[in-house]
Design an enzyme around this catalytic site. Sequence first.
Site, short mmCIF file in Angstrom:
data_model
loop_
_atom_site.label_atom_id
_atom_site.label_comp_id
_atom_site.label_asym_id
_atom_site.label_seq_id
_atom_site.Cartn_x
_atom_site.Cartn_y
_atom_site.Cartn_z
N PHE A 144 -1.75 16.25 4.69
CA PHE A 144 -2.04 15.69 3.38
C PHE A 144 -0.79 15.72 2.52
CE2 PHE A 144 -3.79 15.03 -0.79
CZ PHE A 144 -4.74 14.05 -0.53
N GLU A 156 0.82 -1.21 0.00
CA GLU A 156 0.00 0.00 0.00
C GLU A 156 0.85 1.26 0.00
OE1 GLU A 156 -3.01 1.43 0.16
OE2 GLU A 156 -4.17 -0.37 -0.24
N ASP A 157 0.32 2.32 -0.58
CA ASP A 157 1.00 3.61 -0.54
C ASP A 157 0.91 4.25 0.84
OD1 ASP A 157 -1.74 3.91 -0.83
OD2 ASP A 157 -1.63 5.38 -2.45
N ARG A 173 1.39 12.64 -8.73
CA ARG A 173 1.85 11.26 -8.52
C ARG A 173 3.29 11.07 -8.96
NH1 ARG A 173 -2.63 8.08 -7.24
NH2 ARG A 173 -4.58 8.54 -8.31
N ASP A 209 -4.25 5.12 6.19
CA ASP A 209 -4.84 6.31 6.80
C ASP A 209 -5.86 5.86 7.84
OD1 ASP A 209 -5.29 9.11 6.96
OD2 ASP A 209 -6.91 8.99 5.52
P1 IMP Z 1 -8.16 4.77 4.20
O1 IMP Z 1 -6.97 4.15 4.92
O2 IMP Z 1 -9.26 3.82 3.92
O3 IMP Z 1 -8.62 6.02 4.91
O4 IMP Z 1 -7.74 5.27 2.75
C1 IMP Z 1 -6.44 5.29 2.31
C2 IMP Z 1 -6.42 5.97 0.97
O5 IMP Z 1 -6.71 7.36 1.12
C3 IMP Z 1 -5.05 5.90 0.37
O6 IMP Z 1 -4.87 4.74 -0.42
C4 IMP Z 1 -4.99 7.18 -0.44
O7 IMP Z 1 -5.54 6.98 -1.72
C5 IMP Z 1 -5.86 8.14 0.32
N1 IMP Z 1 -5.06 9.03 1.20
C6 IMP Z 1 -5.04 9.06 2.54
N2 IMP Z 1 -4.20 10.01 3.00
C7 IMP Z 1 -3.66 10.59 1.91
C8 IMP Z 1 -2.68 11.65 1.72
O8 IMP Z 1 -2.13 12.25 2.65
N3 IMP Z 1 -2.38 11.95 0.44
C9 IMP Z 1 -2.93 11.32 -0.64
N4 IMP Z 1 -3.84 10.33 -0.50
C10 IMP Z 1 -4.20 9.97 0.75
MG MG Z 2 -5.00 5.03 -2.84
#
Ligand code: IMP
Ligand code: MG
Length: 178
Positions: free
Chosen positions: A151, A98-99, A164, A102
């Site tokens: 962010f 995963e990138d 990106r 969050d």
């Molecule tokens: P979550 O963990 O379900 O809230 O969602 C994670 C996704 O939210 C990631 O895969 C990103 O696409 C997006 N995301 C969360 N924080 C950031 C950020 O700081 N920058 C860019 N995308 C983010």
């Molecule tokens: Mg994503």
Amino acid sequence: MVEDLKNVLISEEKIKEIVKKLGKEITEDYKGKNLILISVLKGSVVFMADLMREIDLPLKIDFMIVSSYGDKAVSSGKVKIVKDLDIDLSDLDVLMVEDILDTGRTLCSLLEILRTRNPKSLKLCTFLDKPDRRATDIEADYVGAKIPDEFVVGYGLDFNQRYRNLPYVGVLKPEVYE
Ligand code: IMP
Ligand code: MG
């Protein structure tokens, strides 16, 4: 693009160092196993491409596209598979790549789906971790860097599909997204 950033959070050099270290750890842990790296498009592609070249083992890769159901602002975390995996996961040691982790809602729902495919093991590797934002009890097995609740863009991460391609991770100026 650079003028939209408040500051650089993780430099290109630091990213290389982090990815190398993760690759080494994963290489140690997955010796003799049947490794497949799975990532969700599109944010994770840059990290995926770098990480797999730091893993000195035979491995497979596959990709998924998912979308969240309903209103993103009150994200239920329920995901719909838009493009599924091509590879059957039974007998494979799955490492999700995963990138950023969050709230963890999307991933929680995704891991649930993947568990029903009976992989031999299922673990999670995230490049970035924002622990302050977590809304689920998900924790990554491999974490590149913990970051504060800001962010960030670059190294695959976007805002409105932009940034990106930045080779480093930067904090976006609030006026860009407000
Ligand atoms: P979550 O963990 O379900 O809230 O969602 C994670 C996704 O939210 C990631 O895969 C990103 O696409 C997006 N995301 C969360 N924080 C950031 C950020 O700081 N920058 C860019 N995308 C983010
Ligand atoms: Mg994503």
